[in-house]
Design an enzyme around this catalytic site. Structure first.
Site, mmCIF file in Angstrom:
data_model
loop_
_atom_site.group_PDB
_atom_site.id
_atom_site.type_symbol
_atom_site.label_atom_id
_atom_site.label_comp_id
_atom_site.label_asym_id
_atom_site.label_seq_id
_atom_site.Cartn_x
_atom_site.Cartn_y
_atom_site.Cartn_z
ATOM 1 N N SER A 218 23.359 98.661 36.536
ATOM 2 C CA SER A 218 22.061 99.345 36.486
ATOM 3 C C SER A 218 22.058 100.610 35.636
ATOM 4 N N GLU B 286 12.308 100.148 32.357
ATOM 5 C CA GLU B 286 13.124 100.157 31.143
ATOM 6 C C GLU B 286 12.720 98.990 30.225
ATOM 7 N N ARG C 263 21.327 108.538 45.184
ATOM 8 C CA ARG C 263 21.422 108.173 43.780
ATOM 9 C C ARG C 263 22.858 108.361 43.297
ATOM 10 N N SER D 241 12.243 96.408 35.976
ATOM 11 C CA SER D 241 12.387 97.832 35.646
ATOM 12 C C SER D 241 11.437 98.280 34.545
ATOM 13 N N ASN E 122 11.522 104.865 37.525
ATOM 14 C CA ASN E 122 12.704 105.575 38.060
ATOM 15 C C ASN E 122 12.427 106.111 39.463
ATOM 16 N N HIS E 123 13.366 105.830 40.367
ATOM 17 C CA HIS E 123 13.259 106.397 41.710
ATOM 18 C C HIS E 123 14.641 106.886 42.136
ATOM 19 N N LYS F 70 23.067 113.925 38.767
ATOM 20 C CA LYS F 70 24.060 114.715 38.015
ATOM 21 C C LYS F 70 23.623 116.179 38.014
ATOM 22 N N PHE G 200 23.550 109.093 37.140
ATOM 23 C CA PHE G 200 22.158 109.193 36.699
ATOM 24 C C PHE G 200 21.758 110.673 36.591
ATOM 25 N N ARG H 147 10.280 110.926 32.254
ATOM 26 C CA ARG H 147 10.334 109.814 33.187
ATOM 27 C C ARG H 147 9.293 109.994 34.296
ATOM 28 N N TYR I 203 20.701 96.672 28.763
ATOM 29 C CA TYR I 203 20.187 96.611 30.142
ATOM 30 C C TYR I 203 18.720 96.178 30.141
ATOM 31 N N PRO J 127 22.339 105.288 21.890
ATOM 32 C CA PRO J 127 22.070 104.716 20.564
ATOM 33 C C PRO J 127 20.576 104.506 20.307
HETATM 34 P P1 NAP Z 1 22.684 100.998 41.974
HETATM 35 O O1 NAP Z 1 22.725 102.115 42.945
HETATM 36 O O2 NAP Z 1 23.416 101.132 40.680
HETATM 37 O O3 NAP Z 1 23.209 99.671 42.714
HETATM 38 C C1 NAP Z 1 23.537 98.513 42.003
HETATM 39 C C2 NAP Z 1 24.119 97.509 42.966
HETATM 40 O O4 NAP Z 1 24.415 96.289 42.260
HETATM 41 C C3 NAP Z 1 25.423 97.966 43.625
HETATM 42 O O5 NAP Z 1 25.371 97.617 44.994
HETATM 43 C C4 NAP Z 1 26.478 97.105 42.914
HETATM 44 O O6 NAP Z 1 27.626 96.842 43.683
HETATM 45 C C5 NAP Z 1 25.681 95.829 42.722
HETATM 46 N N1 NAP Z 1 26.293 94.914 41.748
HETATM 47 C C6 NAP Z 1 26.768 95.223 40.519
HETATM 48 N N2 NAP Z 1 27.308 94.130 39.940
HETATM 49 C C7 NAP Z 1 27.177 93.109 40.840
HETATM 50 C C8 NAP Z 1 27.552 91.754 40.833
HETATM 51 N N3 NAP Z 1 28.190 91.194 39.788
HETATM 52 N N4 NAP Z 1 27.265 90.998 41.917
HETATM 53 C C9 NAP Z 1 26.638 91.542 42.995
HETATM 54 N N5 NAP Z 1 26.255 92.837 43.058
HETATM 55 C C10 NAP Z 1 26.528 93.612 41.988
HETATM 56 O O7 NAP Z 1 21.170 100.625 41.590
HETATM 57 P P2 NAP Z 1 19.812 101.015 42.368
HETATM 58 O O8 NAP Z 1 19.315 102.295 41.818
HETATM 59 O O9 NAP Z 1 19.995 100.838 43.820
HETATM 60 O O10 NAP Z 1 18.841 99.891 41.805
HETATM 61 C C11 NAP Z 1 18.666 98.651 42.482
HETATM 62 C C12 NAP Z 1 18.098 97.634 41.514
HETATM 63 O O11 NAP Z 1 16.849 98.095 41.012
HETATM 64 C C13 NAP Z 1 18.944 97.375 40.268
HETATM 65 O O12 NAP Z 1 18.775 96.031 39.903
HETATM 66 C C14 NAP Z 1 18.327 98.275 39.215
HETATM 67 O O13 NAP Z 1 18.596 97.770 37.925
HETATM 68 C C15 NAP Z 1 16.879 98.162 39.590
HETATM 69 N N6 NAP Z 1 16.029 99.311 39.246
HETATM 70 C C16 NAP Z 1 16.374 100.560 39.655
HETATM 71 C C17 NAP Z 1 15.531 101.621 39.376
HETATM 72 C C18 NAP Z 1 15.881 103.018 39.813
HETATM 73 O O14 NAP Z 1 15.275 103.964 39.289
HETATM 74 N N7 NAP Z 1 16.782 103.197 40.772
HETATM 75 C C19 NAP Z 1 14.330 101.394 38.689
HETATM 76 C C20 NAP Z 1 14.008 100.094 38.316
HETATM 77 C C21 NAP Z 1 14.852 99.044 38.614
HETATM 78 P P3 NAP Z 1 28.928 97.816 43.645
HETATM 79 O O15 NAP Z 1 28.568 99.003 44.477
HETATM 80 O O16 NAP Z 1 29.998 96.995 44.247
HETATM 81 O O17 NAP Z 1 29.162 98.145 42.197
HETATM 82 N N1 GDD Z 2 22.482 109.550 32.836
HETATM 83 C C1 GDD Z 2 22.241 110.578 32.034
HETATM 84 N N2 GDD Z 2 23.206 111.540 31.869
HETATM 85 N N3 GDD Z 2 21.044 110.657 31.403
HETATM 86 C C2 GDD Z 2 20.810 111.728 30.608
HETATM 87 C C3 GDD Z 2 21.760 112.729 30.420
HETATM 88 C C4 GDD Z 2 23.026 112.633 31.076
HETATM 89 O O1 GDD Z 2 23.911 113.461 30.950
HETATM 90 N N4 GDD Z 2 21.223 113.659 29.590
HETATM 91 C C5 GDD Z 2 19.998 113.256 29.283
HETATM 92 N N5 GDD Z 2 19.737 112.076 29.893
HETATM 93 C C6 GDD Z 2 18.498 111.292 29.762
HETATM 94 C C7 GDD Z 2 18.727 109.848 29.295
HETATM 95 O O2 GDD Z 2 18.943 109.812 27.887
HETATM 96 C C8 GDD Z 2 17.413 109.218 29.734
HETATM 97 O O3 GDD Z 2 16.416 109.450 28.767
HETATM 98 C C9 GDD Z 2 17.042 110.000 31.003
HETATM 99 O O4 GDD Z 2 17.886 111.163 31.026
HETATM 100 C C10 GDD Z 2 17.217 109.241 32.314
HETATM 101 O O5 GDD Z 2 18.521 108.687 32.349
HETATM 102 P P1 GDD Z 2 19.099 108.000 33.680
HETATM 103 O O6 GDD Z 2 18.973 108.932 34.824
HETATM 104 O O7 GDD Z 2 20.445 107.475 33.357
HETATM 105 O O8 GDD Z 2 18.049 106.829 33.985
HETATM 106 P P2 GDD Z 2 17.373 105.737 33.033
HETATM 107 O O9 GDD Z 2 15.933 106.104 32.891
HETATM 108 O O10 GDD Z 2 18.149 105.505 31.804
HETATM 109 O O11 GDD Z 2 17.507 104.419 33.919
HETATM 110 C C11 GDD Z 2 17.183 104.428 35.315
HETATM 111 O O12 GDD Z 2 15.828 104.083 35.475
HETATM 112 C C12 GDD Z 2 15.482 102.753 35.057
HETATM 113 C C13 GDD Z 2 13.969 102.584 35.295
HETATM 114 O O13 GDD Z 2 13.260 103.120 34.232
HETATM 115 C C14 GDD Z 2 18.125 103.434 36.021
HETATM 116 O O14 GDD Z 2 17.966 103.558 37.406
HETATM 117 C C15 GDD Z 2 17.806 102.001 35.619
HETATM 118 O O15 GDD Z 2 18.581 101.108 36.417
HETATM 119 C C16 GDD Z 2 16.294 101.764 35.871
HETATM 120 O O16 GDD Z 2 15.948 100.448 35.533
#
Ligand code: NAP
Ligand code: GDD
Length: 328
Positions: free
Chosen positions: A82, A129, A186, A127, A180-181, A194, A190, A219, A151, A282
């Site tokens: 993720s 994304e 978390r 997502s 994003n949530h 962080k 992320f 976001r 992704y 990138p």
């Molecule tokens: P997360 O904290 O990174 O959790 C990801 C989970 O996926 C972990 O439990 C991980 O297990 C599991 N996983 C990874 N590879 C796997 C595999 N091969 N087989 C089975 N499980 C596997 O993510 P999250 O924030 O809870 O997000 C939940 C879902 O919503 C994800 O699909 C993410 O892409 C999607 N999403 C998240 C957001 C957001 O902002 N949080 C927004 C939109 C969509 P391990 O702990 O063992 O690595």
């Molecule tokens: N992680 C990270 N670390 N991001 C940074 C940093 C850093 O040091 N500095 C700046 N950023 C910027 C990233 O470039 C991005 O634009 C933004 O912060 C958010 O980054 P993330 O928190 O890593 O989240 P994300 O938006 O890329 O992805 C998350 O949200 C998606 C939904 O829109 C993840 O939870 C994805 O799994 C999810 O689908």
């Protein structure tokens, strides 16, 4: 009794969802990958009501086995690679897990639930994304996709195959396009967590600064505890459908920094923040802002925690955790 199978149980959303469904009286099964996953023990301790099953989204037989054991009425597919930045490093693994993993779970559901009147309801974690280089503002269920990362590309496949299996086989399959949530659960990789963790450590004098990438990205950030309710609501409707789940507000990383440092009494964050090329991507997603009208009108869903409330919650949590470590 309602029975839920959750992939990604060790992740942020899996934990919130397990808690939420437990409150609704569900029997809960959580899929954990690996032969000795250290996070499995944490799940057993914190969520004793979850039955941990061994399975992996890259292994179809294991998914069939999980379904046969759990006999779920609802499957929530939250498992994925993720972390967007990581997806460039291991693009093939991301495509296999985050993309093809959805297809495997859908096939497993067809195999176990039968071809006609399949009783299993399926939720796919899509997502924002997928919108990537956004084609319109705000983004709704009708906005075309333009993913900007391996992704995002994998999530588009997972989304489209979910819609396709609904249309091809009549499965009750929904896709939640979640923006994003965040929250105290978390992952530290992320940006929000962080920052909240670093702010707490800087306040306590155990860290001097924080290195980040692009501070201009915006976001639509909500609270994970609110968002899992929307997942559940999608599976309680008469007909399966896809929904955007968002707050409808957008904020920059700089705004997050401003509020997070202010929470610990630091008015100017600039001296504590460095920029490091390692954290730039990138290809960037510059702006996300969702239109949650459909979720509000059809599901009756709305977020409870606002942006300042979210930042406050995360910083206060990390301050408590880091202070406890120091006093040991
Ligand atoms: P997360 O904290 O990174 O959790 C990801 C989970 O996926 C972990 O439990 C991980 O297990 C599991 N996983 C990874 N590879 C796997 C595999 N091969 N087989 C089975 N499980 C596997 O993510 P999250 O924030 O809870 O997000 C939940 C879902 O919503 C994800 O699909 C993410 O892409 C999607 N999403 C998240 C957001 C957001 O902002 N949080 C927004 C939109 C969509 P391990 O702990 O063992 O690595
Ligand atoms: N992680 C990270 N670390 N991001 C940074 C940093 C850093 O040091 N500095 C700046 N950023 C910027 C990233 O470039 C991005 O634009 C933004 O912060 C958010 O980054 P993330 O928190 O890593 O989240 P994300 O938006 O890329 O992805 C998350 O949200 C998606 C939904 O829109 C993840 O939870 C994805 O799994 C999810 O689908």
């Amino acid at each position: 009794m309602a029975r839920a199978l959750i992939t990604g149980i060790t992740g942020q959303d899996g934990q919130h969802l397990a808690e939420f469904l437990h409150g609704k009286g569900y029997e809960i099964f959580g899929v954990v990958k690996g032969q000795n996953n250290p996070r499995a023990q944490q799940i057993r301790e914190e969520f004793p009501f979850v039955e941990v099953l061994s399975g992996d989204l890259t292994d179809l037989p294991s998914l069939v086995s999980c379904l046969e054991t759990a006999q779920p009425t609802e499957v929530y597919n939250l498992g994925a690679i993720s972390f967007v930045h990581f997806s460039w490093t291991q693009a093939e693994l991301t495509a296999n897990t985050t993309g093809l993993g959805v297809l495997r779970m859908l096939e497993a559901i067809r195999m176990v639930g039968g071809q006609q009147n399949n009783p299993i309801r399926f939720y796919q974690a899509s997502s924002s994304e997928m919108f990537g280089k956004v084609r319109e503002v705000p983004q709704s269920e009708l906005t075309p996709f333009h993913p900007r990362s391996p992704y995002g590309c994998a999530k588009v496949f997972g989304h489209d195959i979910t819609v396709n299996y609904r249309e091809s086989y009549g499965l009750y399959a929904c896709s939640g396009i979640l923006f994003n949530h965040e929250g105290p659960r978390r992952g530290l990789e992320f940006v929000t967590r962080k920052i909240s963790n670093a702010v707490a450590r800087i306040k306590l004098g155990v860290q001097s600064d924080i290195s980040l990438g692009n501070l201009d990205a915006k976001r639509d950030w909500g609270y994970a505890g609110d968002y899992v309710k929307a997942m559940w609501l999608m599976l309680q409707q008469n007909e399966p459908d896809d929904y955007v789940v968002a707050t409808g507000e957008t904020h920059s990383i700089e705004e997050f920094l401003e509020l997070a440092f202010a929470e610990v009494g630091i008015a100017d964050w600039h001296p504590y923040v460095k920029q490091d090329p390692r954290f730039f991507r990138p290809a960037e997603v510059d702006l996300l802002i969702g239109d949650p009208t459909k979720a509000r009108e059809k599901l009756g869903w709305k977020p409870e925690v606002d942006f300042p409330g979210l930042v406050r919650m995360m910083v206060r949590h990390d301050l408590a955790v880091e202070s406890a470590k120091l006093s040991k």
